[in-house]
Design an enzyme around this catalytic site. Structure first.
Site, mmCIF file in Angstrom:
data_model
loop_
_atom_site.group_PDB
_atom_site.id
_atom_site.type_symbol
_atom_site.label_atom_id
_atom_site.label_comp_id
_atom_site.label_asym_id
_atom_site.label_seq_id
_atom_site.Cartn_x
_atom_site.Cartn_y
_atom_site.Cartn_z
ATOM 1 N N ARG A 14 0.853 -1.191 0.000
ATOM 2 C CA ARG A 14 0.000 0.000 0.000
ATOM 3 C C ARG A 14 0.884 1.233 0.000
ATOM 4 N NH1 ARG A 14 0.435 1.775 5.268
ATOM 5 N NH2 ARG A 14 0.959 0.173 6.810
ATOM 6 N N ARG A 62 -1.139 48.724 48.686
ATOM 7 C CA ARG A 62 -1.252 47.426 49.304
ATOM 8 C C ARG A 62 -2.663 46.865 49.204
ATOM 9 N NH1 ARG A 62 -2.850 48.725 54.772
ATOM 10 N NH2 ARG A 62 -2.256 46.645 55.423
ATOM 11 N N ALA A 92 -6.074 45.749 48.683
ATOM 12 C CA ALA A 92 -7.147 45.588 47.715
ATOM 13 C C ALA A 92 -6.775 46.045 46.312
ATOM 14 C CB ALA A 92 -8.384 46.352 48.194
#
Length: 1010
Positions: free
Chosen positions: A148, A382, A384
């Site tokens: 093949r 700092r 948040a």
């Protein structure tokens, strides 16, 4: 077995009715013969419909060479030269080269001659391949004929210029090779061609097939590059029931090295997302010197483990889309404290000139660093604030505020909040800010020997933390202890100084030095403590007034600093105002025998109302008195707008104004807002006054201690405990032996955070602890060093891209860091998103940009979100990324509650065994309650015509079996859970100082057998 006994090992089983590496097993031990035969035969049966096997003697270290043939009905046969297919894994070809490099021409001629002779002998027609193995001595052995066209025929086409597919068709039509112009003398090999098979396999997991949906597909092209593909496109579903080949990439150039260069360039241009591919592995092969020299054999992959050392693709864009989609489908990943929404605004960045010549610096730990005289200072960047908003305004700060005293950029809350809620690395924040603010000194607050954590750590962790902090850009370490316990303070000071930082020893303040009736913490106490710190070698002396109790600020603070500082030591007093109570101007030069610099927090606002706006944790300005007011106003205006982005966390929602009862309860500002939010969230807002009163009573019960994290938490926990249980201080004292106190209270009384000034409260301590052990001296003084190397290895087993800074974060916050790393692996650099997009996601139809690094900006547009759910509970979200359509599938967490979804194995849950790849369960070998040994075969899976055995990760007992025969699993689906062996030992005699163990009649021991 007879063949093996007669001819010896090793041998190889090969499927009689197929190839491609399926149904093949090499056997090197006699006890494995039957097992390997059964596996190979079963695999062949499923792949080819017949389980018949060949057994052959296995040749060590051969080269796999095959010859391409063409034959016609007239008996003509020609060869199209050879190709080298030696680079294989699991006997399946990965990379092919034509012609075979470094093959002896005499061997080549003999091989092609024998191949042609064989084909003529059997009257072979059309295309075929004769395969050989060539040993190191040049001997070659016939393997088989493939009747093949093979996958690797492309490289032969490239070097000969002959279209093999077209030739097959023409030969089938009845034409002969001479009529097609294909005689042996006309077939010439030119140049060198390479084929790489790009497959949906994960080389990091032994090439396990991967399945799923291709989310992104972009190929590499250009001169000398050919692509042979099939279903490779965005949106394609890769099934476990077919071959894993995605696309074949073929390069052609005049020699092997040039062809490798072309191939490497093309593969690097590929972008495949949604399924894993072997492209990183192929790139390593192409850069390997042995491969470049053409000296490879079938053991090449096994003998070069460095081929599997590759950097994982970042895939940042797709991960960010997954995060945004998750927020749109399931809501914010960061819990929002109030019902307020972030403002739809992008804060205006003040203009800055292009001249950045203004410079300032802070010196090292030799004590020569100075704060500019006449400065004012504040708590700074700092908690948040997200890194994204800080970095946007940093160039303005660098230009206009370079003469400021230090900006606070780190502390315990900063680290905790960054990792836990903002999902960003605090170390990267520090590093990025240092790049943009090279002329502004940074300050950090390491708590004694806790670094920035909330518990005690071995000394080597504290020293390593300070070392990494300095490397990342930190200058000044404000070292404090929540109880002013000198042994703890000295450890932190030594660690900061050894790392090369400026040491600023902080005295934590409480009480009232101006009140003669309060004698415990009088001025003499603070003067003596300050004197000890100066003698211990601090470069700067500070007062840490967490609850803003210091009054009058000027005379008290300056007296401490001046009296304690013998010339020529330098000292500066620092105070932290809270709850909106602001100090008024104090004359710094009024105290001490030598000039002392007075520093006071001052917000860059133009009136008291604006000054109140900063509250507890908001960025503020530290500016020279000569700083022009317009600059301060512009900077303040930026944060006025930025604050509206954080509206969900607006503390003014519950705290409408400042109050003076701080002088009674002495609650630190940060804890005050936290306690108030907790009270409101629990529906106890009306009882907050009771909490404050209980806080004062709890403090007195504990002996009137200094209240700074973590000691403030001890008082707060006891206060809430009293309110929840409706206890007065008299009740607590009377019932101390029966009550179950909060853990923090017990650990404080045991001495786990140090010894309070004046000793522990008696008889309260004895009543609470009873016979529990107590810590004498410095907590953790005898703690063994933490094995940071082992911790890194453990983290790397789950998160490949681990740095020393990640290891330090894990040492300080184990679970928080583990959650953060898992989040980062899944969602990528979410810190690059605008704050509103990060918190609540974009609107449908909204367009926005995300700069993931310098020069790389993503243009994203949110298109739509599907209303219909998929069967597994996923919802599709559509985007446009850089002009191309993208979509992601997000599991709807609310909808999935009503849908049965197979559970996933959690990598951080010991004993859970997950499917290594999407596959079908073909065999289960253990039942619930049975004991398994480490390495035992638990189940057999089948995927892509390949069977795989899933082994037990440890010895134990099967707790649950979550898979069934025939079940189709997805990757990481839970298969089985194994729990540790538990042995019950009765009548155990032991010698132990602990009363707890002596009282036990029987004990349970967890025994892990390795």
């Amino acid at each position: 077995m007879a063949f093996c006994q007669k001819h010896g090992l090793p041998v190889i089983f090969k499927a009689a009715f197929g190839g491609g590496g399926r149904g093949m097993r090499v056997v090197r031990k006699m006890q494995e013969v039957e097992e390997m035969f059964n596996l190979a035969s079963s695999e062949a049966q499923k792949a080819f419909g017949d389980g018949a096997m060949f057994i052959e003697k296995f040749i060590e270290r051969p080269r796999h060479i095959e010859v391409q043939l063409l034959g016609d009905h007239a008996g003509n046969v020609v060869h199209l030269y050879e190709r080298d297919c030696s680079v294989q894994r699991r006997h399946q070809k990965v990379v092919e080269i034509a012609p075979a490099p470094n093959l002896d021409p005499k061997v080549r001629d003999r091989m092609t001659e024998q191949a042609v002779k064989l084909a003529r002998h059997v009257g072979y027609e059309n295309a075929g391949t004769v395969e050989f193995l060539v040993d190191p001595q040049g001997n070659f052995y016939f393997i088989e004929v493939n009747a093949r066209l093979q996958v690797e025929h492309t490289v032969t086409e490239e070097i000969t210029g002959i279209d093999l597919v077209q030739s097959q068709i023409r030969l089938s039509e009845g034409l002969t090779l001479p009529e097609l112009g294909m005689t042996q003398d006309k077939i010439v090999s030119q140049g060198c061609a390479i084929q790489c098979r790009v497959t949906t396999e994960d080389p990091a997991k032994n090439f396990q097939p991967d399945t799923g949906r291709i989310e992104v597909f972009r190929s590499g092209e250009g001169m000398g590059i050919r692509l042979d593909g099939a279903s490779a496109f965005a949106g394609a579903q890769i099934s476990p029931y077919y071959d894993s080949l995605l696309v074949k990439v073929i390069s052609r150039a005049h020699d092997l090295q040039s062809s490798c260069a072309k191939m490497s360039r093309a593969l690097r241009e590929f972008r495949v997302r949604g399924v894993k591919t072997n492209i990183p592995f192929l790139l390593n092969v192409l850069e390997n010197q042995k491969f470049l020299n053409g000296t490879v054999d079938t053991d090449f992959i096994d003998e070069n483990p460095q081929l599997f050392q590759f950097k994982k693709s970042q895939n940042r864009a797709q991960k960010l889309l997954n995060y945004i989609g998750s927020v749109l489908v399931n809501g914010p990943s960061t819990p929002l404290a109030t019902g307020l929404k972030p403002a739809e605004i992008i804060p205006h960045i003040p203009d800055i000139p292009l001249d950045f010549s203004a410079q300032a610096s802070v010196e090292g730990s030799d004590g020569e660093g100075e704060y500019p005289p006449g400065t004012r200072t504040s708590r700074c960047w700092r908690r948040a604030c997200r890194t994204h908003d800080l970095l946007r305004v940093s160039p303005y700060v660098a230009h206009h505020f370079s003469g400021c005293s230090p900006w606070r950029t780190g502390g315990g809350a900063t680290f905790d909040v960054a990792l836990r809620f903002l999902h960003e690395c605090p170390w990267e924040r520090l590093e990025f800010m240092r790049r943009l603010l090279p002329n502004v000194p940074f300050q950090m607050l390491p708590a004694r020997r806790q670094a920035v954590g909330y518990t005690n750590y071995p000394d080597n962790v504290v020293y390593k933390f300070c070392e990494l902090a300095v490397e990342s850009g930190m200058d000044i370490f404000r070292v404090f202890d929540s109880l002013n316990y000198m042994p703890n303070l000295i450890v932190g000071m030594e660690a900061a100084g050894k790392a090369g930082g400026v040491v600023e020893a902080a005295i934590s303040y409480t009480g009232d030095v101006a009140d003669p009736a309060r004698t415990k913490y009088d001025l003499k106490y603070y003067v003596n403590l300050a004197d000890e710190l100066v003698k211990a070698g601090t470069h700067v002396l500070a007062i840490k007034d967490m609850a803003a109790c210091l009054k009058p600020v000027g005379s008290a603070a300056c007296s401490v600093a001046g009296a304690a500082r013998p010339p020529p030591a330098r000292a500066a007093a620092r105070a932290h105002a809270r709850h909106g109570r602001r100090g008024r101007g104090a004359d710094a030069g009024a105290a001490g025998p030598a000039p002392t610099w007075w520093t006071w927090r001052w917000t860059p606002c133009r009136d008291d109302v604006a000054a109140q706006h900063g509250r507890h944790s908001w960025p503020r300005c530290r500016a020279r008195r000569s700083t022009p007011l317009p600059h301060i106003s512009e900077y303040s205006a930026y944060w006025e707008q930025a604050r509206t982005l954080y509206a969900p966390f607006e503390c003014a929602t519950t705290m409408k104004s400042g109050n003076a009862d701080v002088y009674l309860n002495e609650i630190p500002g940060g804890q005050y807002t936290n306690l108030q939010f907790q009270a409101y969230s629990l529906g106890l807002g009306d009882f907050f006054e009771d909490v404050k009163k209980a806080y004062r009573e709890a403090n007195l019960l504990l002996g009137d201690i200094i209240k700074v994290t973590p000691s403030s938490k001890v008082v707060g926990d006891l206060a809430q405990f009293m309110v929840q249980n409706k206890l007065t201080s008299a009740d607590v004292m009377e019932q101390a032996e029966e009550l179950s106190f909060p853990r923090s209270v017990v650990e404080f009384l045991q001495g786990n955070i140090g010894e309070p000034y004046g000793g522990f409260p008696e008889p309260f301590r004895s009543r609470v602890l009873k016979a529990m052990p107590r810590v004498q001296g410095r907590p953790g003084a005898s703690m063994p060093p933490l094995d940071l190397g082992a911790l890194k290895t453990d983290l790397a087993s789950r998160h490949p891209d681990i740095s020393d800074r990640d290891v330090m974060s894990a040492a300080l916050y184990p679970k928080v860091t583990e959650d953060f790393l898992t989040f980062r692996d899944k969602y990528g650099p979410v810190d690059k998103l605008d704050t509103r997009i990060f918190l609540t996601g974009p609107k449908v139809g909204e367009e926005f940009e995300v700069t993931i690094e310098r020069g790389k900006t993503l243009g994203i547009k949110t298109l739509a979100m599907a209303e219909d759910l998929r069967p597994n509970g996923d919802r599709e979200v559509f985007f446009e990324l850089n002009g191309q359509l993208r979509s992601v599938f997000i599991q709807d967490k609310n909808a999935v509650k009503e849908i049965h979804v197979h559970p996933k194995a959690q990598p951080n849950v010991k004993g859970q065994v997950g499917a290594p790849m999407p596959a079908e369960v073909v065999d289960i070998r253990f039942k619930v309650g049975e004991r398994v040994e480490k390495g035992a075969a638990l189940v057999v899976l089948s995927a892509m015509k390949m069977e795989m055995v899933v082994q037990a990760p440890a010895t134990g007992v099967v707790k649950s079996v979550d898979a069934q025969l025939g079940m189709k699993l997805e990757g990481e689906d839970l298969i089985m859970t194994i729990e540790d062996l538990v042995v019950e030992i009765k009548n155990l005699k032991c010698v132990c100082s602990s009363t707890y163990f002596k009282r036990k009649k029987k004990m349970l021991f967890n025994i892990v057998v390795d």
